[in-house]
Design an enzyme around this catalytic site. Structure first.
Site, PDB file in Angstrom:
ATOM      1  N   GLU A  40      -6.036 -10.975  -1.047  1.00 46.92           N
ATOM      2  CA  GLU A  40      -6.821 -10.757  -0.016  1.00 46.92           C
ATOM      3  C   GLU A  40      -8.462 -10.894  -0.590  1.00 46.92           C
ATOM      4  OE1 GLU A  40      -5.431  -7.294   2.438  1.00 46.92           O
ATOM      5  OE2 GLU A  40      -3.566  -7.893   1.898  1.00 46.92           O
ATOM      6  N   GLU A  89       0.905  -1.238   0.044  1.00 44.28           N
ATOM      7  CA  GLU A  89      -0.058   0.170   0.045  1.00 44.28           C
ATOM      8  C   GLU A  89       0.715   1.146   0.094  1.00 44.28           C
ATOM      9  OE1 GLU A  89      -2.793  -0.433   3.480  1.00 44.28           O
ATOM     10  OE2 GLU A  89      -3.756  -1.910   2.380  1.00 44.28           O
TER      11      GLU A  89
END
Ligand code: GLA
Length: 412
Positions: A324, A216
């Site tokens: 995910e 991220e």
């Protein structure tokens, strides 16, 4: 006469009673016609052990029940699961885990805030100044479990702005201490990556098949001109090139054949920035793949957002993983479950086709959690199983992921 009239009346009343009883039984017994008071998904108690909403019935017998996810996709990609270490303590989960999944991600236990040891770092100064103390002992039993059951492990995550303690960036390893210099932080970064990779290889040789090196780091709406996230201590202390160093160190210490990933959410919305930011790293040969987190919802268009973006990364020479995956139900109840199952069906169908026709180079799809009650998005019931208090129950979503022909693989 009197007597015979009253007998007829009694007979009629009895018949009406039986008829109304049968109607009531039909309502309660046939779960495909839910009663008005059926609990909705939003009423699911938010505790891991709670009994959850009864499942939508799946026609039985269903031939898919004799198969598992990892068998279904054995020629296409691995099927992973994010697992808190506590899950292996429950024998009720073992068959489902071992049967369906052949890749594992630790949900939290391998993140920097779980691995770094503040007191030891402080006590060990000055020796620990550029050699932070780490401890990964909490994953020992799970690594053993994975090894015994032929489950590979993807390591999540080395460098991230979140779940990384602020004390890691200060002179004396205290939260409010003075920030270290760029050079010191680069040394700490290298040491951290070296220690983690060395520890994993020495203790669990061959079990880790890929690392999320950076998580991220790209967030265009709040980023710099290139899209790099600015609210990150890595960015603040080292500068925008911290990713390049992270991958350089990771390549230096990773065992041969272990893949290095950049991992992020909503990749479809920033795919070009991701490609540009990673370009020098790719040219240096220090990255293998892009992990697309895929925390999505039933209102998302998976063909465009997931398959399309994965194809774009593949065209740039990256391996891809969905790292995910969970699909939140935008609407609750029976219809919500069915729409969710359809979304899982579309996603698995599209990704399988894309793998087979060579447009997406994907080697794993990881589901972010085992069952709804322990999901971080539990109020959206986004996973493939629910827990009924004693066993895991497959949801319609599981059959969707298996591409059950009864479930329409279409999205609106
Ligand atoms: C991000 C992280 C994951 C996890 C989820 C929320 O996607 O990469 O590790 O923390 O948020 O559970």
């Amino acid at each position: 006469m009197k007597c015979s009239v009253s007998k007829t009346a009694r007979l009629l009343i009895a018949l009406m009673l039986i008829a109304s009883l049968l109607t009531a039984c039909g309502k309660n017994g046939n779960q495909s016609t839910p009663a008005a008071s059926e609990p909705t998904a939003t009423e699911v108690p938010a505790t891991p052990t709670a009994t959850e909403v009864p499942s939508t019935p799946t026609p039985t017998p269903n031939p898919l029940d004799s198969m598992t996810l990892k068998e279904k996709y054995k020629d296409d990609f691995m099927i992973g699961m994010a697992m808190p270490v506590s899950v292996i303590n429950n024998a009720a989960f073992k068959d489902v885990i071992v049967g369906n999944f052949n890749s594992l991600t630790f949900e939290n236990e391998t993140k920097p805030d779980a691995v770094l040891r503040k007191e030891e770092c402080q006590k060990g100064l000055p020796d620990t100044y550029t050699e932070p103390v780490i401890n990964l002992s909490v994953i020992a039993r799970s690594m053993q479990f994975a090894k015994e059951n032929g489950i590979k492990v993807r390591f999540h995550t080395l460098i991230w702005h979140s779940q990384t303690p602020s004390w890691f960036f200060t002179e004396d390893y205290t939260p409010n201490g003075t920030r270290v210099s760029r050079d010191v932080m680069l040394k700490r970064m290298e040491s951290y990556i070296r220690q983690v990779m060395t520890y994993m290889e020495e203790n669990y040789p061959g079990q880790i098949y890929c690392y999320d090196v950076v998580n991220e780091a790209i967030d265009p709406p709040h980023g710099d001109a290139a899209g790099m996230r600015k609210d990150s201590l890595w960015y603040e202390v080292i500068g925008p090139d911290f990713m390049n160093y992270a991958f350089e160190y990771a390549r230096k210490y990773a065992p041969e054949g272990v893949d290095l990933y950049y991992n992020d959410y909503n990749c479809y919305s920033k795919s070009q920035q991701i490609i540009e930011c990673l370009r020098p790293i790719k040219e240096a040969g220090n990255i293998d793949g892009i992990g697309m987190q895929s925390h999505i919802s039933t209102t998302d268009n998976v063909d465009r957002q997931i398959r399309g973006t994965a194809a774009k990364f593949t065209a740039e020479g990256y391996k891809v993983q969905l790292t995910e995956l969970d699909i939140g139900q935008a609407t609750s109840g029976k219809n919500g479950e069915e729409v969710q199952a359809m979304k899982y069906a579309v996603l698995f169908k599209k990704m399988q086709q894309a793998k087979q026709n060579g447009t997406v180079d994907i080697d794993c799809i990881t589901i972010w959690g085992l069952y709804d009650g322990i999901s971080w998005r539990r109020e959206e019931t986004p996973l493939l199983y629910r827990f009924d208090g004693s066993k895991l129950v497959k949801k319609r979503a599981w059959y969707g992921a298996m591409q059950d022909p009864e479930i329409k693989a279409v999205e609106y």
